[in-house]
Design a protein around this motif. Structure first.
Motif, PDB file in Angstrom:
ATOM      1  N   LYS A  58       0.657  -1.219   0.070  1.00  0.00           N
ATOM      2  CA  LYS A  58       0.080   0.101  -0.053  1.00  0.00           C
ATOM      3  C   LYS A  58       0.928   1.230   0.050  1.00  0.00           C
ATOM      4  O   LYS A  58       1.724   1.281   0.764  1.00  0.00           O
ATOM      5  CB  LYS A  58      -0.860  -0.060   1.193  1.00  0.00           C
ATOM      6  CG  LYS A  58      -2.081   0.730   1.073  1.00  0.00           C
ATOM      7  CD  LYS A  58      -2.971   0.264   2.171  1.00  0.00           C
ATOM      8  CE  LYS A  58      -2.749   1.123   3.462  1.00  0.00           C
ATOM      9  NZ  LYS A  58      -3.401   0.956   4.865  1.00  0.00           N
ATOM     10  N   GLU A  59       0.623   2.028  -0.904  1.00  0.00           N
ATOM     11  CA  GLU A  59       1.374   3.284  -1.070  1.00  0.00           C
ATOM     12  C   GLU A  59       1.076   4.358   0.034  1.00  0.00           C
ATOM     13  O   GLU A  59      -0.051   4.374   0.603  1.00  0.00           O
ATOM     14  CB  GLU A  59       1.182   3.895  -2.085  1.00  0.00           C
ATOM     15  CG  GLU A  59       1.770   3.290  -3.422  1.00  0.00           C
ATOM     16  CD  GLU A  59       2.105   4.295  -4.696  1.00  0.00           C
ATOM     17  OE1 GLU A  59       2.880   5.257  -4.401  1.00  0.00           O
ATOM     18  OE2 GLU A  59       1.653   4.034  -5.669  1.00  0.00           O
ATOM     19  N   GLU A  60       2.054   5.026   0.651  1.00  0.00           N
ATOM     20  CA  GLU A  60       1.577   5.818   1.616  1.00  0.00           C
ATOM     21  C   GLU A  60       2.584   7.116   1.333  1.00  0.00           C
ATOM     22  O   GLU A  60       3.632   7.051   0.930  1.00  0.00           O
ATOM     23  CB  GLU A  60       2.285   5.427   3.170  1.00  0.00           C
ATOM     24  CG  GLU A  60       1.027   4.550   3.592  1.00  0.00           C
ATOM     25  CD  GLU A  60       1.367   4.032   4.995  1.00  0.00           C
ATOM     26  OE1 GLU A  60       1.521   5.237   6.125  1.00  0.00           O
ATOM     27  OE2 GLU A  60       1.225   2.858   5.329  1.00  0.00           O
ATOM     28  N   LYS A  61       2.088   8.416   1.607  1.00  0.00           N
ATOM     29  CA  LYS A  61       2.867   9.529   1.425  1.00  0.00           C
ATOM     30  C   LYS A  61       3.843   9.775   2.261  1.00  0.00           C
ATOM     31  O   LYS A  61       3.431   9.467   3.889  1.00  0.00           O
ATOM     32  CB  LYS A  61       1.951  10.654   1.234  1.00  0.00           C
ATOM     33  CG  LYS A  61       1.098  10.783   0.028  1.00  0.00           C
ATOM     34  CD  LYS A  61       0.390  12.178  -0.238  1.00  0.00           C
ATOM     35  CE  LYS A  61      -0.436  12.067  -1.635  1.00  0.00           C
ATOM     36  NZ  LYS A  61      -1.412  13.143  -1.496  1.00  0.00           N
ATOM     37  N   ASP A  62       4.873  10.505   2.034  1.00  0.00           N
ATOM     38  CA  ASP A  62       5.827  11.174   2.933  1.00  0.00           C
ATOM     39  C   ASP A  62       6.596  10.093   4.029  1.00  0.00           C
ATOM     40  O   ASP A  62       6.666  10.331   5.439  1.00  0.00           O
ATOM     41  CB  ASP A  62       5.286  12.172   3.924  1.00  0.00           C
ATOM     42  CG  ASP A  62       4.668  13.425   3.161  1.00  0.00           C
ATOM     43  OD1 ASP A  62       5.298  13.832   1.834  1.00  0.00           O
ATOM     44  OD2 ASP A  62       3.460  14.057   3.465  1.00  0.00           O
ATOM     45  N   GLU A  64       9.489   6.821   3.848  1.00  0.00           N
ATOM     46  CA  GLU A  64      10.573   6.245   3.483  1.00  0.00           C
ATOM     47  C   GLU A  64      10.448   4.717   3.837  1.00  0.00           C
ATOM     48  O   GLU A  64      10.131   4.364   4.703  1.00  0.00           O
ATOM     49  CB  GLU A  64      11.964   6.673   3.838  1.00  0.00           C
ATOM     50  CG  GLU A  64      12.105   8.249   3.304  1.00  0.00           C
ATOM     51  CD  GLU A  64      13.666   8.640   3.388  1.00  0.00           C
ATOM     52  OE1 GLU A  64      14.058   9.305   2.288  1.00  0.00           O
ATOM     53  OE2 GLU A  64      14.057   8.758   4.538  1.00  0.00           O
ATOM     54  N   ARG A  65      10.750   3.855   2.540  1.00  0.00           N
ATOM     55  CA  ARG A  65      10.574   2.540   2.921  1.00  0.00           C
ATOM     56  C   ARG A  65      11.865   1.761   2.536  1.00  0.00           C
ATOM     57  O   ARG A  65      12.816   2.377   1.992  1.00  0.00           O
ATOM     58  CB  ARG A  65       9.520   2.147   1.724  1.00  0.00           C
ATOM     59  CG  ARG A  65       8.261   3.061   1.570  1.00  0.00           C
ATOM     60  CD  ARG A  65       7.346   2.318   0.700  1.00  0.00           C
ATOM     61  NE  ARG A  65       6.566   1.235   1.509  1.00  0.00           N
ATOM     62  CZ  ARG A  65       5.165   1.229   1.652  1.00  0.00           C
ATOM     63  NH1 ARG A  65       4.398   2.209   1.399  1.00  0.00           N
ATOM     64  NH2 ARG A  65       4.594   0.203   2.107  1.00  0.00           N
ATOM     65  N   ARG A  94      10.650   2.404  -5.441  1.00  0.00           N
ATOM     66  CA  ARG A  94      10.148   3.266  -4.433  1.00  0.00           C
ATOM     67  C   ARG A  94      10.712   3.211  -3.032  1.00  0.00           C
ATOM     68  O   ARG A  94      10.511   3.849  -2.203  1.00  0.00           O
ATOM     69  CB  ARG A  94       8.822   2.583  -4.270  1.00  0.00           C
ATOM     70  CG  ARG A  94       7.884   3.077  -5.488  1.00  0.00           C
ATOM     71  CD  ARG A  94       6.770   2.491  -4.959  1.00  0.00           C
ATOM     72  NE  ARG A  94       5.535   2.526  -6.385  1.00  0.00           N
ATOM     73  CZ  ARG A  94       4.380   2.175  -6.285  1.00  0.00           C
ATOM     74  NH1 ARG A  94       3.812   1.637  -5.370  1.00  0.00           N
ATOM     75  NH2 ARG A  94       3.791   2.130  -7.448  1.00  0.00           N
TER      76      ARG A  94
END
Lengths: 201, 201
Positions: A58-62, A64-65, A94
């Protein structure tokens, strides 16, 4: 500073490839938020018959991964699965850091992620893995190898030493040592010391 | 010769306490049949937020069993749960061997299983664990301790060294070494070498 750590699971992954690094990163929960993912978000079964729940990515804003890619018998099929390899490529793009353990580097190699990068892998499966990426600068004698945002380790247990080396790189040596002591782990902290590569020469 | 290995899971168990030994025993699937159990057969969540399916314990005829008891934060509540402690006592009585990792020995101690036996445990939690069994012959400086059918290890990672030591005892040194090499694990094979106990004196 904190990171979402996406731990990529797939059927027939090698149990300790995942849970060695997970144990270590899990000791620093304010910094590393562990997130077990798979391509379809289902229950995944490891080579040692452990059945684990996973989430969809799931993408999340702001935020780091960090991406963790284990190895195991499942990689033998997955290298030929184009949608799986594309998924890894996307996750890697990403991520701020990508760490693979054991034959997990075969998946990264197949995705082209390791082209012109230094990398290592499991020593028993060395021939098969290195055939997955002819442009990779494979390092045969290494416990783990770091090149830019990429970390790749030797077989299974080497993932624990690499994860502590990664913590040293981003948080300092004291934090790495303290973490190893909390789990009473005798850290092999020299990334160039590899007693296993000679077994299969 | 083969064994059912009952790996006892409970909420807030320490991830590597389980999956270190599981990785090693899982490399010998003809000898060790891994069986993840819990008191209610539900999904169990580890301290590192791994969610794992478990089974209920099921008796079977003509089979020898090994019991694995991990530690972790969950033990702090479980030592006061009489039905859980009775469950462990029953599993232990049916097992040919019982192995505990880290603070798992607090559960065995509370069940009276370790009375008048030599045993060790996690070194940071040493005071709390040893208070759970005043009749236990606690050994402070040890990577692991064997006494009769009982094996107890120091913190977390020590469980891997103990499991290899257990394999040495029942299958021979060559099998233990071969297994450690397959997972590229640098085995600390001296059960009396314990670099961690001094940290908390």
């Amino acid at each position: 500073m904190s990171y979402i750590v996406d731990v990529l699971l797939f059927d027939d992954f090698e149990t300790l490839d995942v849970f060695g690094p997970v144990e270590i990163l899990g000791k620093l929960p304010d910094i590393f938020k562990l997130n077990f993912i798979s391509i379809d978000g289902e229950v995944i079964e490891s080579s040692q018959r452990v059945r684990i729940e996973s989430n969809l990515y799931k993408e999340e804003k702001d935020v780091e991964r960090i991406l963790i890619v284990p190895g195991g018998n499942g990689t033998r099929e997955n290298v030929s699965d184009e949608s799986f390899i594309s998924f890894i490529r996307e996750l890697h793009n990403r991520a701020k850091y990508t760490l693979s353990i054991c034959t997990g580097s075969a998946l990264l190699a197949k995705a082209g992620i390791l082209d012109n990068k230094r990398a290592t892998t499991n020593k028993k499966a060395y021939k098969w893995v290195t055939e997955q990426g002819e442009k990779v600068l494979w390092v045969e004698e290494a416990r783990w190898v770091q090149d830019g945002k990429l970390y790749t380790s030797s077989g299974v247990s080497a993932g624990m030493d690499m994860t502590l080396g990664f913590i040293e790189d981003i948080l300092g040596k004291a934090k790495a040592l303290e973490t190893s002591q909390r789990i009473e782990y005798i850290w092999n902290e020299d990334s160039t010391y590899d007693p296993f590569y000679k077994l299969y020469e």
